[in-house]
Design an enzyme around this catalytic site. Structure first.
Site, PDB file in Angstrom:
ATOM      1  N   LYS A 214       0.827  -1.216   0.000  1.00 31.76           N
ATOM      2  CA  LYS A 214       0.000   0.000   0.000  1.00 31.76           C
ATOM      3  C   LYS A 214       0.855   1.257   0.000  1.00 31.76           C
ATOM      4  O   LYS A 214       0.443   2.289  -0.545  1.00 31.76           O
ATOM      5  CB  LYS A 214      -0.987  -0.022   1.171  1.00 31.76           C
ATOM      6  CG  LYS A 214      -0.365   0.035   2.554  1.00 31.76           C
ATOM      7  CD  LYS A 214      -0.277   1.448   3.111  1.00 31.76           C
ATOM      8  CE  LYS A 214       0.353   1.455   4.492  1.00 31.76           C
ATOM      9  NZ  LYS A 214       0.456   2.823   5.048  1.00 31.76           N
ATOM     10  N   THR A 271      -4.306   5.640   2.816  1.00 30.63           N
ATOM     11  CA  THR A 271      -2.969   6.102   2.459  1.00 30.63           C
ATOM     12  C   THR A 271      -2.921   6.691   1.060  1.00 30.63           C
ATOM     13  O   THR A 271      -2.077   7.549   0.776  1.00 30.63           O
ATOM     14  CB  THR A 271      -1.964   4.943   2.573  1.00 30.63           C
ATOM     15  OG1 THR A 271      -2.179   4.260   3.806  1.00 30.63           O
ATOM     16  CG2 THR A 271      -0.545   5.438   2.533  1.00 30.63           C
TER      17      THR A 271
END
Length: 376
Positions: A214, A271
């Protein structure tokens, strides 16, 4: 005791004992936020801070320069002495950058009594070995109980006591992760408070891979924002990025459904959508035309992980075109526009995953169609 839920079958209700004394090793923003979360949950908490200037500022102002808007209560014992931070600890929480975990773990192992569990909060894959963080701990702290803490959680919002949910993942053991004596269950109740809610998982591989990849996807998402592109490309990036996480996780023995949980989709959405993420901000700078070395300020995990994730994927024969594109841009100087064009004009393929390898159609936008991906 059994609990009868309206939508579930009868399940056992457990009340594991929390760890009373928690040592947080790593005094950056995230480590400081986790120390605050542990202290709010009623734990006696210490915080090891490596940087002498940060310790001096905490002593002088009660605030950590890595998280300057939030006071550290006197009840949290801050120290630059690793042995002092670990003295009497029933649980050690390792919150250090992924590429420095091995060295810190080796030091902690010499000071921590046998049987005291560790919680890993580093998100990444070790560059030299291609090892997951749990594999690093298994090598440096053999036989020690360990768990992974991950999920959508900005340090500043945890410090503000904003509602937050995370995942605690560990190998299940003979009685499962919900057993009252299992360290994962005890870790969960050690951190649980009115606004901090841990969930349990028995798939640490899936959780770890999600956390490592991620950060790379967040750089790519920041590039989209920095180029002034819209919502369509970001949605495509998030969906196809989750597919890349799923491929790598399952190749390593993780489960694809884990990728749809807090540590996967939840953390990716967080994120990849906010400048609070250093990885996203780094990508924004790249997209706006700044060179990587001038765009990077604080530790940006996705920079190192772009290389380590890709190396691991290539060794396993797993296609991760977005991660490869980020690696080419960050480490090999590929212009952003060329990376975007290559991703968009690769051969047309299918989804979901079980159809991906059934067909490959040459992209009609190319004068000379390519039969293979530019990014493997």
């Amino acid at each position: 005791m059994l609990h009868n839920g309206s939508a579930t079958r009868d399940i056992a209700f457990h009340e594991p004992a929390p760890y009373r004394r928690v040592a947080v090793i790593g005094g950056g923003a995230w480590g400081t936020a986790l120390a605050l979360a542990a202290q709010r949950a009623g734990r006696r908490t210490s915080l090891w801070v490596r940087e002498a200037e940060a310790i001096a500022q905490i002593a002088r102002t009660g605030r950590n320069p890595f998280l300057p808007d939030h006071a550290i209560p006197p009840a949290i014992a801050t120290t630059a002495d690793l042995a002092a931070a670990l003295r009497g600890a029933e649980l050690a929480v390792l919150v250090v950058p992924s590429q420095h975990l091995r060295g810190i773990a080796s030091r902690v192992e010499r000071l921590l009594p046998d049987g005291v569990p560790v919680v890993l909060c580093a998100k990444g894959i070790e560059a030299d070995s291609g090892a997951l963080m749990t594999q690093v701990i298994a090598e440096e702290m053999p036989g020690r109980p360990q768990a992974v803490l991950s999920g959508p959680s900005f340090a500043a919002e945890v410090a503000e006591d904003q509602p937050t949910a995370v995942t605690i993942a560990a190998e299940p053991g003979p009685d499962g992760i919900f057993a009252e004596g299992h360290h994962a269950a005890r870790i969960a109740v050690s951190f649980a408070s009115r606004h901090f809610r841990p969930y349990l998982s028995d798939d640490p591989v899936g959780v770890e891979v999600s956390g490592a990849v991620k950060n790379v996807l967040a750089i790519a998402s920041g590039v989209i924002d920095g180029r002034g592109l819209g919502a369509n490309p970001r949605a495509a990036l998030l969906a196809r990025g989750l597919a890349e996480i799923s491929r790598l996780a399952t190749a390593l023995g993780g489960r694809p459904e884990t990728v749809l949980g807090l540590s996967g989709a939840g953390d990716v959405m967080l994120t990849c959508s906010s400048p609070q993420s250093r990885n996203f901000s780094f990508g924004q700078a790249l997209g706006a035309g700044r060179a990587p070395r001038t765009a990077q300020g604080a530790v940006v995990e996705g920079v190192a992980n772009a290389r380590s994730v890709l190396a691991l994927a290539q060794r396993l024969g797993v296609a991760m075109p977005i991660c490869e594109a980020v690696d080419r841009v960050v480490h090999h100087g590929l212009p952003v526009e060329r990376a975007i064009a290559a991703l968009l004009t690769g051969p047309l393929r299918a989804e979901p995953r079980n159809l991906e390898h059934r067909a490959s159609i040459a992209h009609p936008a190319l004068a000379t169609p390519r039969r293979e991906r530019v990014f493997a």
